[in-house]
Write an enzyme that holds these catalytic residues in place. Structure first.
Site, PDB file in Angstrom:
ATOM      1  N   SER A   1       2.351  10.587   1.024  1.00  0.00           N
ATOM      2  CA  SER A   1       1.755   9.564   1.887  1.00  0.00           C
ATOM      3  C   SER A   1       2.872   8.817   2.599  1.00  0.00           C
ATOM      4  O   SER A   1       3.996   8.715   2.079  1.00  0.00           O
ATOM      5  CB  SER A   1       0.928   8.580   1.039  1.00  0.00           C
ATOM      6  OG  SER A   1       0.592   7.426   1.784  1.00  0.00           O
TER       7      SER A   1
ATOM      8  N   TYR B   1      -0.176   2.850  -5.894  1.00  0.00           N
ATOM      9  CA  TYR B   1      -0.433   4.030  -5.050  1.00  0.00           C
ATOM     10  C   TYR B   1       0.855   4.486  -4.379  1.00  0.00           C
ATOM     11  O   TYR B   1       1.209   5.674  -4.424  1.00  0.00           O
ATOM     12  CB  TYR B   1      -1.495   3.698  -4.010  1.00  0.00           C
ATOM     13  CG  TYR B   1      -1.756   4.840  -3.050  1.00  0.00           C
ATOM     14  CD1 TYR B   1      -2.542   5.921  -3.432  1.00  0.00           C
ATOM     15  CD2 TYR B   1      -1.202   4.845  -1.771  1.00  0.00           C
ATOM     16  CE1 TYR B   1      -2.775   6.977  -2.568  1.00  0.00           C
ATOM     17  CE2 TYR B   1      -1.429   5.891  -0.892  1.00  0.00           C
ATOM     18  CZ  TYR B   1      -2.220   6.954  -1.298  1.00  0.00           C
ATOM     19  OH  TYR B   1      -2.437   8.013  -0.431  1.00  0.00           O
TER      20      TYR B   1
END
Length: 249
Positions: free
Chosen positions: A140, A154
Protein backbone atom coordinates in the site's frame (compact mmCIF):
# COMPACT_ATOMS: atom_id res chain seq x y z
CA UNK A 1 1.40 -13.14 -24.59
CA UNK A 2 2.14 -16.63 -23.27
CA UNK A 3 -0.75 -18.13 -21.31
CA UNK A 4 0.04 -18.25 -17.62
CA UNK A 5 -1.55 -19.88 -14.60
CA UNK A 6 -2.10 -17.17 -12.01
CA UNK A 7 -3.13 -17.70 -8.39
CA UNK A 8 -4.85 -14.77 -6.68
CA UNK A 9 -5.80 -14.70 -3.00
CA UNK A 10 -8.65 -12.50 -1.79
CA UNK A 11 -10.20 -12.91 -5.24
CA UNK A 12 -13.89 -12.77 -4.32
CA UNK A 13 -14.22 -8.97 -4.54
CA UNK A 14 -12.43 -5.65 -4.99
CA UNK A 15 -9.11 -5.53 -6.76
CA UNK A 16 -8.69 -9.30 -6.44
CA UNK A 17 -11.79 -9.95 -8.55
CA UNK A 18 -10.87 -7.02 -10.79
CA UNK A 19 -7.41 -8.44 -11.50
CA UNK A 20 -8.97 -11.84 -12.20
CA UNK A 21 -11.21 -10.26 -14.84
CA UNK A 22 -8.28 -8.45 -16.44
CA UNK A 23 -6.07 -11.54 -16.56
CA UNK A 24 -8.91 -13.70 -17.90
CA UNK A 25 -9.48 -11.17 -20.69
CA UNK A 26 -5.79 -11.59 -21.57
CA UNK A 27 -6.30 -15.37 -21.86
CA UNK A 28 -4.67 -16.56 -18.64
CA UNK A 29 -5.85 -19.48 -16.52
CA UNK A 30 -6.75 -18.67 -12.94
CA UNK A 31 -6.56 -20.25 -9.49
CA UNK A 32 -8.79 -18.12 -7.28
CA UNK A 33 -9.24 -18.38 -3.52
CA UNK A 34 -11.04 -16.47 -0.78
CA UNK A 35 -13.36 -17.10 2.13
CA UNK A 36 -16.58 -16.33 0.21
CA UNK A 37 -16.89 -19.32 -2.10
CA UNK A 38 -20.30 -18.33 -3.49
CA UNK A 39 -18.75 -15.19 -4.96
CA UNK A 40 -15.80 -17.16 -6.29
CA UNK A 41 -18.11 -19.61 -8.00
CA UNK A 42 -20.08 -16.81 -9.64
CA UNK A 43 -16.82 -15.25 -10.82
CA UNK A 44 -15.64 -18.60 -12.17
CA UNK A 45 -18.79 -19.01 -14.27
CA UNK A 46 -18.53 -15.42 -15.52
CA UNK A 47 -14.89 -15.69 -16.60
CA UNK A 48 -15.13 -19.10 -18.20
CA UNK A 49 -18.20 -18.04 -20.15
CA UNK A 50 -16.75 -14.72 -21.29
CA UNK A 51 -13.17 -15.75 -22.07
CA UNK A 52 -12.98 -19.54 -22.31
CA UNK A 53 -10.14 -19.76 -19.82
CA UNK A 54 -9.67 -22.39 -17.16
CA UNK A 55 -10.70 -21.18 -13.71
CA UNK A 56 -10.46 -23.17 -10.49
CA UNK A 57 -11.72 -21.88 -7.14
CA UNK A 58 -11.08 -22.96 -3.55
CA UNK A 59 -12.09 -21.69 -0.13
CA UNK A 60 -9.24 -20.11 1.82
CA UNK A 61 -8.96 -18.20 5.07
CA UNK A 62 -5.40 -16.89 4.86
CA UNK A 63 -5.10 -16.81 8.67
CA UNK A 64 -5.47 -20.61 8.64
CA UNK A 65 -1.80 -21.14 7.84
CA UNK A 66 -1.95 -24.90 7.28
CA UNK A 67 -4.79 -24.32 4.81
CA UNK A 68 -2.69 -21.77 2.88
CA UNK A 69 -0.08 -24.43 2.13
CA UNK A 70 -2.73 -27.05 1.36
CA UNK A 71 -4.62 -24.81 -1.09
CA UNK A 72 -1.50 -23.55 -2.89
CA UNK A 73 -0.17 -27.09 -3.30
CA UNK A 74 -3.57 -28.34 -4.48
CA UNK A 75 -3.70 -25.64 -7.17
CA UNK A 76 -0.12 -26.46 -8.24
CA UNK A 77 -1.01 -30.14 -8.55
CA UNK A 78 -4.24 -29.41 -10.41
CA UNK A 79 -2.66 -27.10 -13.00
CA UNK A 80 0.73 -28.81 -13.12
CA UNK A 81 2.52 -25.57 -12.20
CA UNK A 82 1.89 -22.01 -11.05
CA UNK A 83 3.46 -19.18 -13.05
CA UNK A 84 2.43 -16.31 -10.80
CA UNK A 85 1.06 -15.94 -7.26
CA UNK A 86 -0.52 -12.65 -6.21
CA UNK A 87 -0.62 -12.17 -2.42
CA UNK A 88 -3.62 -9.87 -2.35
CA UNK A 89 -5.78 -10.90 0.62
CA UNK A 90 -5.84 -8.31 3.39
CA UNK A 91 -8.00 -6.09 5.57
CA UNK A 92 -8.09 -2.33 5.99
CA UNK A 93 -9.29 -2.14 9.58
CA UNK A 94 -7.42 -0.35 12.34
CA UNK A 95 -7.77 1.82 15.44
CA UNK A 96 -5.69 4.38 17.32
CA UNK A 97 -2.98 2.82 19.45
CA UNK A 98 -3.61 2.81 23.19
CA UNK A 99 -7.38 3.25 22.94
CA UNK A 100 -8.33 -0.26 24.02
CA UNK A 101 -8.65 -1.82 20.55
CA UNK A 102 -5.73 -4.23 20.55
CA UNK A 103 -7.78 -7.11 19.17
CA UNK A 104 -8.79 -5.16 16.05
CA UNK A 105 -5.21 -4.04 15.47
CA UNK A 106 -3.91 -7.56 16.08
CA UNK A 107 -6.26 -8.97 13.45
CA UNK A 108 -5.10 -6.33 10.97
CA UNK A 109 -1.43 -7.03 11.63
CA UNK A 110 -1.90 -10.79 11.49
CA UNK A 111 -3.92 -10.79 8.27
CA UNK A 112 -1.76 -8.28 6.42
CA UNK A 113 1.64 -9.54 7.52
CA UNK A 114 1.72 -12.99 9.16
CA UNK A 115 -0.84 -14.42 6.75
CA UNK A 116 1.04 -12.80 3.86
CA UNK A 117 4.22 -14.46 5.14
CA UNK A 118 2.47 -17.83 4.98
CA UNK A 119 1.38 -17.12 1.40
CA UNK A 120 4.91 -16.08 0.41
CA UNK A 121 6.36 -19.21 2.04
CA UNK A 122 3.91 -21.44 0.18
CA UNK A 123 4.39 -19.67 -3.16
CA UNK A 124 8.20 -19.49 -3.06
CA UNK A 125 8.39 -23.15 -2.01
CA UNK A 126 6.52 -24.05 -5.20
CA UNK A 127 8.62 -21.67 -7.30
CA UNK A 128 11.87 -23.11 -5.92
CA UNK A 129 10.71 -26.58 -6.88
CA UNK A 130 9.78 -25.35 -10.36
CA UNK A 131 12.86 -23.10 -10.62
CA UNK A 132 10.53 -20.45 -12.03
CA UNK A 133 7.70 -18.17 -10.99
CA UNK A 134 6.60 -14.64 -10.23
CA UNK A 135 5.63 -13.60 -6.69
CA UNK A 136 3.52 -10.43 -6.45
CA UNK A 137 2.68 -8.83 -3.12
CA UNK A 138 0.07 -6.09 -2.73
CA UNK A 139 1.34 -3.59 -0.19
CA UNK A 140 0.00 0.00 0.00
CA UNK A 141 1.11 3.60 -0.43
CA UNK A 142 0.62 3.84 3.34
CA UNK A 143 3.70 1.61 3.68
CA UNK A 144 5.87 4.52 2.58
CA UNK A 145 5.66 6.14 6.02
CA UNK A 146 4.44 5.49 9.55
CA UNK A 147 0.97 7.03 9.76
CA UNK A 148 -1.12 8.21 12.71
CA UNK A 149 -4.65 7.54 13.94
CA UNK A 150 -6.55 4.56 12.53
CA UNK A 151 -3.86 3.95 9.89
CA UNK A 152 -0.97 3.18 12.26
CA UNK A 153 -1.23 -0.62 12.37
CA UNK A 154 -2.41 -0.91 8.77
CA UNK A 155 0.55 1.13 7.49
CA UNK A 156 2.99 -0.83 9.64
CA UNK A 157 1.63 -4.18 8.44
CA UNK A 158 1.91 -3.12 4.80
CA UNK A 159 5.42 -1.76 5.38
CA UNK A 160 6.37 -5.11 6.88
CA UNK A 161 5.00 -6.86 3.80
CA UNK A 162 7.00 -4.56 1.51
CA UNK A 163 10.23 -5.28 3.38
CA UNK A 164 9.47 -8.99 3.44
CA UNK A 165 9.05 -8.89 -0.33
CA UNK A 166 12.31 -6.99 -0.77
CA UNK A 167 14.15 -9.53 1.34
CA UNK A 168 12.76 -12.39 -0.74
CA UNK A 169 13.75 -10.49 -3.89
CA UNK A 170 17.28 -10.03 -2.55
CA UNK A 171 17.64 -13.75 -1.91
CA UNK A 172 16.31 -14.68 -5.35
CA UNK A 173 18.38 -12.25 -7.40
CA UNK A 174 19.94 -13.92 -10.45
CA UNK A 175 17.38 -16.73 -10.37
CA UNK A 176 14.39 -17.34 -12.68
CA UNK A 177 12.06 -16.38 -9.80
CA UNK A 178 10.85 -12.77 -9.91
CA UNK A 179 9.37 -10.72 -7.04
CA UNK A 180 7.21 -7.62 -7.45
CA UNK A 181 5.87 -5.33 -4.70
CA UNK A 182 2.86 -3.17 -5.56
CA UNK A 183 2.02 0.05 -3.72
CA UNK A 184 -1.59 0.92 -4.65
CA UNK A 185 -2.98 4.38 -3.97
CA UNK A 186 -6.65 4.92 -3.20
CA UNK A 187 -8.77 2.42 -5.10
CA UNK A 188 -12.48 2.41 -4.29
CA UNK A 189 -13.50 -1.08 -3.11
CA UNK A 190 -15.57 -2.69 -0.35
CA UNK A 191 -12.65 -2.13 2.04
CA UNK A 192 -13.15 1.64 1.95
CA UNK A 193 -16.73 2.02 0.76
CA UNK A 194 -17.71 3.78 4.00
CA UNK A 195 -15.09 6.48 3.57
CA UNK A 196 -15.78 9.81 1.95
CA UNK A 197 -14.10 11.07 -1.19
CA UNK A 198 -10.46 9.95 -1.11
CA UNK A 199 -7.57 11.91 -2.67
CA UNK A 200 -6.84 10.82 -6.26
CA UNK A 201 -9.10 7.80 -5.90
CA UNK A 202 -9.92 5.59 -8.88
CA UNK A 203 -12.58 2.94 -9.35
CA UNK A 204 -11.90 -0.73 -8.70
CA UNK A 205 -11.98 -1.37 -12.45
CA UNK A 206 -9.43 1.36 -13.24
CA UNK A 207 -7.27 0.30 -10.31
CA UNK A 208 -7.29 -3.38 -11.30
CA UNK A 209 -6.35 -2.49 -14.88
CA UNK A 210 -3.41 -0.41 -13.64
CA UNK A 211 -2.29 -3.16 -11.27
CA UNK A 212 -2.34 -5.81 -14.00
CA UNK A 213 -0.45 -3.54 -16.38
CA UNK A 214 2.24 -3.10 -13.73
CA UNK A 215 2.35 -6.81 -12.87
CA UNK A 216 2.86 -7.83 -16.48
CA UNK A 217 6.02 -5.69 -16.60
CA UNK A 218 7.40 -7.69 -13.63
CA UNK A 219 9.15 -4.71 -11.99
CA UNK A 220 10.80 -4.91 -8.60
CA UNK A 221 8.19 -2.44 -7.30
CA UNK A 222 5.56 -0.06 -8.61
CA UNK A 223 3.26 2.65 -7.28
CA UNK A 224 -0.18 2.20 -8.83
CA UNK A 225 -1.54 4.14 -10.63
CA UNK A 226 1.90 5.46 -11.55
CA UNK A 227 0.68 9.06 -11.66
CA UNK A 228 0.42 10.76 -9.20
CA UNK A 229 1.42 8.09 -6.67
CA UNK A 230 5.09 7.76 -7.59
CA UNK A 231 5.58 11.46 -6.86
CA UNK A 232 3.38 11.34 -3.76
CA UNK A 233 5.39 8.38 -2.46
CA UNK A 234 8.61 10.37 -2.75
CA UNK A 235 7.17 13.29 -0.79
CA UNK A 236 5.64 10.99 1.83
CA UNK A 237 9.05 9.58 2.62
CA UNK A 238 10.59 13.03 3.03
CA UNK A 239 7.88 15.01 4.83
CA UNK A 240 8.73 16.26 8.33
CA UNK A 241 7.00 14.18 10.99
CA UNK A 242 4.69 17.04 12.13
CA UNK A 243 3.29 17.14 8.59
CA UNK A 244 2.85 13.36 8.57
CA UNK A 245 0.96 13.63 11.88
CA UNK A 246 -1.74 15.62 10.06
CA UNK A 247 -2.44 12.74 7.68
CA UNK A 248 -4.88 9.91 8.21
CA UNK A 249 -8.18 11.78 8.37
Amino acid sequence: MKRKTILITGASSGIGAGMAREFAAQGHDLALCARRTERLEALRVELQSAHGVRVSVRALDVTDYAQVFEVFEAFAAEFGSLDRVIVNAGIGNGRRIGKGNFEINRQTAETNFVAALAQCEAAVGIFRRQNAGHLVTVSSMSAKRGLPKHLTTYAASKAGLALLSEGIRAELLNTPIKVTTLFPGYIRTELNEGAGKLPFEVSAEVGARALVKAINREPASACVPKYPWTLIGFFMQHLPLPWVAKLGG
